[in-house]
Motif scaffolding. Structure first.
Motif, PDB file in Angstrom:
ATOM      1  N   GLU A 172      -9.963   4.212   9.715  1.00 36.27           N
ATOM      2  CA  GLU A 172      -9.653   3.531  10.966  1.00 36.27           C
ATOM      3  C   GLU A 172      -9.108   4.590  11.926  1.00 36.27           C
ATOM      4  OE1 GLU A 172     -10.353   0.386  11.835  1.00 36.27           O
ATOM      5  OE2 GLU A 172      -9.126   0.216  13.639  1.00 36.27           O
ATOM      6  N   ASN A 173      -9.888   4.857  12.984  1.00 41.27           N
ATOM      7  CA  ASN A 173      -9.486   5.845  13.982  1.00 41.27           C
ATOM      8  C   ASN A 173      -8.713   5.165  15.103  1.00 41.27           C
ATOM      9  OD1 ASN A 173     -10.915   8.330  13.083  1.00 41.27           O
ATOM     10  ND2 ASN A 173     -12.739   7.061  13.382  1.00 41.27           N
ATOM     11  N   LYS A 177     -15.130  12.584   9.577  1.00 39.35           N
ATOM     12  CA  LYS A 177     -16.250  12.173   8.723  1.00 39.35           C
ATOM     13  C   LYS A 177     -15.864  12.370   7.261  1.00 39.35           C
ATOM     14  CE  LYS A 177     -19.582  12.508  12.254  1.00 39.35           C
ATOM     15  NZ  LYS A 177     -18.911  11.575  13.203  1.00 39.35           N
ATOM     16  N   GLU A 187      -2.553   5.560  -1.769  1.00 41.36           N
ATOM     17  CA  GLU A 187      -3.787   4.860  -1.392  1.00 41.36           C
ATOM     18  C   GLU A 187      -4.261   5.164   0.028  1.00 41.36           C
ATOM     19  OE1 GLU A 187      -3.330   0.668  -3.720  1.00 41.36           O
ATOM     20  OE2 GLU A 187      -1.616   1.356  -2.513  1.00 41.36           O
ATOM     21  N   ILE A 188      -3.305   5.392   0.957  1.00 41.43           N
ATOM     22  CA  ILE A 188      -3.670   5.597   2.364  1.00 41.43           C
ATOM     23  C   ILE A 188      -3.082   6.915   2.869  1.00 41.43           C
ATOM     24  CG2 ILE A 188      -3.431   4.698   4.731  1.00 41.43           C
ATOM     25  CD1 ILE A 188      -3.186   1.891   3.583  1.00 41.43           C
ATOM     26  N   LYS A 241      -7.923   5.768  -0.775  1.00 37.75           N
ATOM     27  CA  LYS A 241      -8.897   4.695  -0.496  1.00 37.75           C
ATOM     28  C   LYS A 241      -9.150   4.545   0.995  1.00 37.75           C
ATOM     29  CE  LYS A 241      -7.563   2.029  -4.567  1.00 37.75           C
ATOM     30  NZ  LYS A 241      -6.653   0.948  -4.998  1.00 37.75           N
ATOM     31  N   GLY A 242      -8.140   4.898   1.802  1.00 34.62           N
ATOM     32  CA  GLY A 242      -8.292   4.707   3.243  1.00 34.62           C
ATOM     33  C   GLY A 242      -7.579   5.781   4.033  1.00 34.62           C
ATOM     34  N   ILE A 243      -8.055   5.986   5.261  1.00 35.59           N
ATOM     35  CA  ILE A 243      -7.449   6.965   6.166  1.00 35.59           C
ATOM     36  C   ILE A 243      -7.196   6.291   7.509  1.00 35.59           C
ATOM     37  CG2 ILE A 243      -7.832   9.120   7.464  1.00 35.59           C
ATOM     38  CD1 ILE A 243      -9.440  10.171   5.109  1.00 35.59           C
ATOM     39  N   TRP A 244      -5.952   6.443   8.019  1.00 34.97           N
ATOM     40  CA  TRP A 244      -5.610   5.968   9.366  1.00 34.97           C
ATOM     41  C   TRP A 244      -5.459   7.233  10.207  1.00 34.97           C
ATOM     42  CZ3 TRP A 244      -0.404   3.275  11.049  1.00 34.97           C
ATOM     43  CH2 TRP A 244      -0.637   2.466  12.171  1.00 34.97           C
ATOM     44  N   GLU A 248     -17.467   5.571   1.072  1.00 36.17           N
ATOM     45  CA  GLU A 248     -16.629   4.666   0.255  1.00 36.17           C
ATOM     46  C   GLU A 248     -15.161   4.708   0.686  1.00 36.17           C
ATOM     47  OE1 GLU A 248     -18.464   7.127  -0.915  1.00 36.17           O
ATOM     48  OE2 GLU A 248     -17.370   8.381  -2.357  1.00 36.17           O
ATOM     49  N   ILE A 249     -14.804   5.679   1.516  1.00 30.09           N
ATOM     50  CA  ILE A 249     -13.426   5.744   2.025  1.00 30.09           C
ATOM     51  C   ILE A 249     -13.357   5.043   3.384  1.00 30.09           C
ATOM     52  CG2 ILE A 249     -11.569   7.287   2.791  1.00 30.09           C
ATOM     53  CD1 ILE A 249     -12.762   9.304   0.721  1.00 30.09           C
ATOM     54  N   ILE A 250     -12.442   4.090   3.505  1.00 30.84           N
ATOM     55  CA  ILE A 250     -12.299   3.330   4.744  1.00 30.84           C
ATOM     56  C   ILE A 250     -11.545   4.193   5.759  1.00 30.84           C
ATOM     57  CG2 ILE A 250     -11.356   1.225   5.761  1.00 30.84           C
ATOM     58  CD1 ILE A 250     -13.222   0.443   3.562  1.00 30.84           C
ATOM     59  N   PHE A 289       3.536  -1.430   3.898  1.00 35.61           N
ATOM     60  CA  PHE A 289       2.996  -0.076   3.844  1.00 35.61           C
ATOM     61  C   PHE A 289       4.131   0.855   3.432  1.00 35.61           C
ATOM     62  CE2 PHE A 289       0.438  -2.600   6.597  1.00 35.61           C
ATOM     63  CZ  PHE A 289      -0.840  -2.270   6.219  1.00 35.61           C
ATOM     64  N   TYR A 310       0.852  -1.188   0.000  1.00 34.98           N
ATOM     65  CA  TYR A 310       0.000   0.000   0.000  1.00 34.98           C
ATOM     66  C   TYR A 310       0.883   1.232   0.000  1.00 34.98           C
ATOM     67  CZ  TYR A 310      -3.311  -3.533   1.549  1.00 34.98           C
ATOM     68  OH  TYR A 310      -4.078  -4.668   1.633  1.00 34.98           O
TER      69      TYR A 310
END
Lengths: 215, 215
Positions: A192-193, A184, A149-150, A173-176, A188-190, A111, A86
């Motif tokens: 993880e908090n 918020k 991607e992240i 595609k995703g957020i950490w 469609e975007i993943i 990653f 990723y």
């Protein structure tokens, strides 16, 4: 093996990283086969829970013969998507951002950190692990050019939502998210908090509870 | 109100920090009363789950009138032990240790950082938030002199168990562990492990799962 696990409960999924970690430790200790009962003693779940969890993913283990540690480790890694790589960026290159950039699991499991971003002129231009700290103004341009991607948010709470929206608009595609706020973004975007305070408050609960019981 | 919650399940307890965080946000927005239905929309638990959770602790809320946000916030804070103060030290004063030392919730909720410890001569003698970075050799002496209650491990994985044992021998009451290993100490010491990789692997699972479903 069935590769669609969307019907497996998130409670089971959330236990998989722990199995993965213990199996890796076993491999490092050259343990190649383990029963659910022995695994139970190590990991702290009941043997029946372990059998039930792993059964969700099909044919692991054989009655009376235990699990093949290497195979189970590899398969759980695949289920967790750790056989892929990723591309990532970190927003906020302060202590937390730098700590994440250097976090061993982050580096080890595919990653790939492309860049860090900050608004602090003292940080912009520096390097962490040979990776540039860039001006936050270039975030969108960089993400689209480098197919990131992240996005990993290590900013103060106050700007986290704005950064999240910029990441979302750039089609990550995703957020950490490490900022202590639930961001918020479109569903469609993943996301993880990571709320470190949640874990800290559980520690204080347990300390306090113990004192109350002891009177 | 009953102050012994040892019969309340840890699943409920682990949701309390999230309630606490959302209630604080509501107070900042000057919202003083909220129904379980409205709270449900914000927090993402069902209204029935919320009523059930909060009922575990006795008489919050009135039928048809909602919860008093301030009162609920204060009471959950007390249940979590946040009305007390805790003396802490951080072991490992690298980026992660420094990030934790500066973490807003840590400072705000009564966790008093007394000192940071490291073995790196470049760090020893420096200050973070006016707090000294000390030589790890003095850990035991410092803890006993300063009545330290919580040790926070921000060291590399390889030395985390050894540090945990030194903290346990020094009679700390609790350990907050960020090293990516499950430390083992006598069971009277409360341990809360933070495994950042678990959350990262859930993110990669969800990204991967989504691709599989779309693929």
């Amino acid at each position: 093996m069935n590769r669609d696990f969307s019907n497996v409960s998130m409670a089971v999924i959330r236990r998989l990283p722990k199995y993965h970690r213990y199996l890796k430790d076993l491999l490092e200790k050259e343990v190649y086969r383990i029963s659910s009962r022995e695994l139970s003693k190590l990991i702290g779940f009941t043997a029946s829970q372990i059998r039930q969890d792993l059964n969700c993913f099909g044919g692991f283990g054989q009655q009376g013969y235990g699990y093949n540690v290497e195979e189970l480790y590899q398969e759980i890694g695949k289920i967790l998507g750790l056989n892929k790589t990723y591309t990532t960026v970190i927003i906020g290159a302060g202590n937390l951002g730098q700590a994440i950039a250097n976090y061993p699991s982050f580096i080890k499991y595919g990653f790939k950190l492309m860049g860090l971003f900050d608004i602090n002129p003292k940080l912009i231009g520096m390097k962490i692990r040979d990776i540039d700290i860039l001006d936050l103004d270039y975030l969108e341009e960089y993400i689209s050019k480098n197919k990131v991607e992240i996005g990993i948010i290590c900013t103060p709470k106050e700007v986290a939502q704005e950064v999240a929206e910029r990441l979302a608009d750039s089609n990550v595609k995703g957020i950490w998210n490490f900022a202590p706020v639930d961001i918020k973004v479109p569903k469609e975007i993943i996301v993880e908090n990571v709320h470190l305070s949640e874990s800290l408050f559980i520690l204080s609960y347990l300390l306090n509870e113990k004192e109350n019981l002891q009177g």
